[in-house]
Design a protein around this motif. Structure first.
Motif, short mmCIF file in Angstrom:
data_model
loop_
_atom_site.label_atom_id
_atom_site.label_comp_id
_atom_site.label_asym_id
_atom_site.label_seq_id
_atom_site.Cartn_x
_atom_site.Cartn_y
_atom_site.Cartn_z
N PRO A 1 0.82 -1.21 0.00
CA PRO A 1 0.00 0.00 0.00
C PRO A 1 0.86 1.27 0.00
N LEU A 2 2.16 1.12 0.16
CA LEU A 2 3.06 2.27 0.09
C LEU A 2 3.21 2.71 -1.36
N THR A 3 3.56 3.96 -1.57
CA THR A 3 3.85 4.47 -2.90
C THR A 3 5.35 4.35 -3.12
N TRP A 4 5.74 3.72 -4.24
CA TRP A 4 7.15 3.49 -4.57
C TRP A 4 7.53 4.26 -5.82
N PRO A 5 8.78 4.73 -5.91
CA PRO A 5 9.23 5.33 -7.17
C PRO A 5 9.26 4.28 -8.27
N HIS A 6 8.98 4.71 -9.50
CA HIS A 6 8.86 3.72 -10.57
C HIS A 6 10.16 2.96 -10.79
N GLN A 7 11.32 3.55 -10.48
CA GLN A 7 12.58 2.83 -10.65
C GLN A 7 12.63 1.60 -9.73
N LEU A 8 12.21 1.77 -8.48
CA LEU A 8 12.22 0.64 -7.55
C LEU A 8 11.16 -0.39 -7.91
N VAL A 9 10.00 0.07 -8.38
CA VAL A 9 8.95 -0.87 -8.78
C VAL A 9 9.45 -1.73 -9.94
N ARG A 10 10.15 -1.12 -10.88
CA ARG A 10 10.71 -1.90 -11.99
C ARG A 10 11.66 -2.97 -11.51
N ILE A 11 12.51 -2.62 -10.56
CA ILE A 11 13.46 -3.61 -10.02
C ILE A 11 12.70 -4.73 -9.33
N MET A 12 11.73 -4.38 -8.48
CA MET A 12 10.96 -5.40 -7.77
C MET A 12 10.19 -6.28 -8.74
N LEU A 13 9.61 -5.69 -9.78
CA LEU A 13 8.87 -6.46 -10.77
C LEU A 13 9.81 -7.39 -11.53
#
Length: 160
Positions: free
Chosen positions: A128-140
């Protein structure tokens, strides 16, 4: 089945981009896919139009035009949270059903257009936290690699 990561916003050269590339390279097993036929990264420019709503609508239109035919998965903090094995099994079902592609969508600074999210086949949340798209890409990218290892029986995933 091919997998696309489509992101509103461009990732600069550096450690974040290298990390995404490392996980996606691992997922294709040095040219031999572990469970999927390949990965594409689609980067779209953020809209500069007036309001947040109009920017999101512009970005949604650009996303629809850029995505391959297939499953659409929107990443959104209000989406469904699932574990890695369930994530892998869902990808495996789509693959086994003959779906040509699955696209995972990461919104820009304003998020994704609500109509785009409503039309997605699946809405996932990493938190539910908001993440920067760079970190979301890494996690994905890491979860896609993890999914390929789960689907192929590779021992990388050690979850219960």
């Amino acid at each position: 089945m091919r997998v696309a990561i489509a992101a509103v916003g461009r990732m600069k050269a550096g450690p974040e981009r290298e990390m995404v590339a490392r996980y996606l390279d691992r997922a294709i097993g040095g040219g031999k896919p572990l469970a999927l036929t390949g990965f594409d990264v689609i980067e779209l420019t953020e809209s500069r139009s007036g309001s947040s709503a109009s920017r999101k609508a512009d970005e949604a239109k650009a996303l629809r035009a850029a995505l391959p035919d297939g499953i659409i998965v929107a990443l959104d903090e209000r989406g469904k949270a699932i574990g890695s094995e369930a994530f892998a099994n869902q990808i495996g079902r789509w693959r086994d059903d003959g779906r040509p592609a699955a696209s995972f969508i990461i919104g820009g600074a304003d998020g994704l257009d609500p109509a785009f999210v409503s039309a997605a086949d699946l809405v996932l949340s990493f938190s539910p936290l908001t993440w920067p798209h760079q970190l979301v890409r890494i996690m994905l990218a890491e979860q896609l690699y993890r999914a390929t290892t789960i689907l192929s029986g590779h021992p990388y995933h050690r979850g219960d």
